[in-house]
Scaffold this active site. Structure first.
Site, PDB file in Angstrom:
ATOM      1  CB  SER A 253      30.638  30.651  32.547  1.00 21.10           C
ATOM      2  OG  SER A 253      31.215  31.911  32.779  1.00 21.10           O
TER       3      SER A 253
ATOM      4  CG  HIS B 181      31.752  29.568  36.832  1.00 21.62           C
ATOM      5  ND1 HIS B 181      32.536  29.014  37.817  1.00 21.62           N
ATOM      6  CD2 HIS B 181      32.581  30.354  36.094  1.00 21.62           C
ATOM      7  CE1 HIS B 181      33.790  29.425  37.673  1.00 21.62           C
ATOM      8  NE2 HIS B 181      33.842  30.246  36.634  1.00 21.62           N
TER       9      HIS B 181
ATOM     10  CG  ASP C 277      33.938  33.643  35.182  1.00 20.09           C
ATOM     11  OD1 ASP C 277      34.722  32.942  35.833  1.00 20.09           O
ATOM     12  OD2 ASP C 277      33.220  33.196  34.258  1.00 20.09           O
TER      13      ASP C 277
ATOM     14  CG  HIS D  49      36.800  31.882  38.710  1.00 12.79           C
ATOM     15  ND1 HIS D  49      36.969  31.551  37.370  1.00 12.79           N
ATOM     16  CD2 HIS D  49      38.050  31.996  39.221  1.00 12.79           C
ATOM     17  CE1 HIS D  49      38.264  31.483  37.106  1.00 12.79           C
ATOM     18  NE2 HIS D  49      38.936  31.746  38.204  1.00 12.79           N
TER      19      HIS D  49
ATOM     20  CG  MET E  50      39.741  35.093  37.283  1.00 12.43           C
ATOM     21  SD  MET E  50      38.913  34.856  35.710  1.00 12.43           S
ATOM     22  CE  MET E  50      37.225  34.824  36.280  1.00 12.43           C
TER      23      MET E  50
ATOM     24  CG  MET F   6      41.875  29.088  35.637  1.00 12.14           C
ATOM     25  SD  MET F   6      40.137  29.425  35.299  1.00 12.14           S
ATOM     26  CE  MET F   6      40.143  29.904  33.589  1.00 12.14           C
TER      27      MET F   6
ATOM     28  N   GLY G 240      40.318  35.278  31.794  1.00  9.56           N
ATOM     29  CA  GLY G 240      40.060  36.644  31.338  1.00  9.56           C
ATOM     30  C   GLY G 240      38.928  36.755  30.328  1.00  9.56           C
TER      31      GLY G 240
ATOM     32  N   GLY H 268      35.781  34.534  27.870  1.00 14.45           N
ATOM     33  CA  GLY H 268      35.047  33.338  27.478  1.00 14.45           C
ATOM     34  C   GLY H 268      35.402  32.970  26.046  1.00 14.45           C
ATOM     35  N   GLY H 269      35.000  31.791  25.632  1.00  9.05           N
ATOM     36  CA  GLY H 269      35.115  31.389  24.234  1.00  9.05           C
ATOM     37  C   GLY H 269      36.514  31.064  23.752  1.00  9.05           C
TER      38      GLY H 269
ATOM     39  N   GLY I 222      37.032  26.637  31.249  1.00  8.43           N
ATOM     40  CA  GLY I 222      37.620  27.217  30.049  1.00  8.43           C
ATOM     41  C   GLY I 222      37.647  26.257  28.875  1.00  8.43           C
ATOM     42  N   GLY I 223      36.920  26.611  27.822  1.00 11.33           N
ATOM     43  CA  GLY I 223      36.950  25.806  26.603  1.00 11.33           C
ATOM     44  C   GLY I 223      36.312  24.433  26.725  1.00 11.33           C
TER      45      GLY I 223
ATOM     46  N   GLY J 208      30.629  28.215  29.370  1.00 11.97           N
ATOM     47  CA  GLY J 208      30.077  29.511  29.003  1.00 11.97           C
ATOM     48  C   GLY J 208      29.580  29.498  27.579  1.00 11.97           C
TER      49      GLY J 208
END
Ligand code: DX5
Ligand code: ZN
Length: 217
Positions: free
Chosen positions: A7, A32, A34, A65, A67, A136, A141, A143-144, A175-176, A196
């Site tokens: 990401s 990827h 965002d 992606h 959002m 998701m 919204g 990263g990390g 995510g994560g 990411g």
């Protein structure tokens, strides 16, 4: 072996060209990307102008992606910018079926993303039209963030829905994702892993991508 999609949200934007080259020269499969609008999610990232610039240097599939609210307004613009796969959120689409057909008509593969609270059965009547479903595993919204464990159950359920229909829709998890949970996600039925922080904070990102790629081998 899973599809690995670093990401770019976690890349170093002062050295974006360098980070794109890193991904080009790694075992990663997709970029990827965002796109956040400050309305659907509480953050603003980048849009089609950055994506079309990146396209000049990047040599792999662009997995975009969105959002954003009203994604239907921008479908042709993201196609022009270089998106190969375009994913819209179910929660942001009043006319999801129409959006999916529009994405395909613009020459892209079509994906739908589900927020952590959205049950996978909401896809019952659209799954056969989709090239990809993005689960998701954090609230979108940023990263990390920490992986939400309940996502594993959703991947399993979705894998069963895909098998029952005899289709080949890609399951992507976003995510994560870490080297620790990646084997569990692949075993649950994930085909593609977004990463990411795990990639870009690693001392050796190329080596981290290689390790993620080898998961489940
Ligand atoms: C979150 C984005 C993700 C994010 C993932 O809203 O959709 O793609 O960049 O970042 P990590 O892997 O750090 O959780
Ligand atoms: Zn994402």
């Amino acid at each position: 072996m899973p599809i690995i999609a670093p990401s770019i949200l976690s890349a170093d934007f002062l050295n974006l060209g360098r980070d794109i080259e890193m991904v080009n020269n790694s075992e990663a499969d997709w970029f990827h990307l965002d796109v956040m609008d400050g309305r659907f999610v509480p953050n603003i990232s980048y849009g089609m102008s950055i994506i079309s610039q990146m396209k000049k240097a990047a040599k792999k599939t662009f997995d975009v992606h969105l959002m954003i609210v009203e994604p239907e307004k921008y479908i042709t613009e993201f196609a022009k910018a270089g998106a190969d796969i375009l994913t819209v959120h179910l929660e942001a689409s009043t006319h999801l079926h129409r959006n999916i057909q529009a994405i395909k008509a613009a020459g892209m593969k079509a994906g739908v993303a589900l927020n952590p609270h959205t049950p996978v059965h909401m896809l019952d009547d659209i799954l056969c039209d989709l090239d990809l479903v993005l689960i998701m595993s954090v609230n979108p919204g940023f990263g990390g963030q920490k992986f939400i464990d309940h996502s594993i159950q959703k991947i399993r359920q979705l894998r069963k829905m895909i098998e029952d229909r005899g289709i080949d829709t890609v399951i992507e998890v976003d995510g994560g994702v870490t080297l620790e949970n990646a084997p569990i996600l692949v075993k649950a039925g994930a085909d593609a892993l977004v990463a990411g922080n795990t990639v870009f904070s690693a001392p050796d990102p190329v080596e981290m991508i290689k390790k993620l790629k080898a998961v489940g081998k």
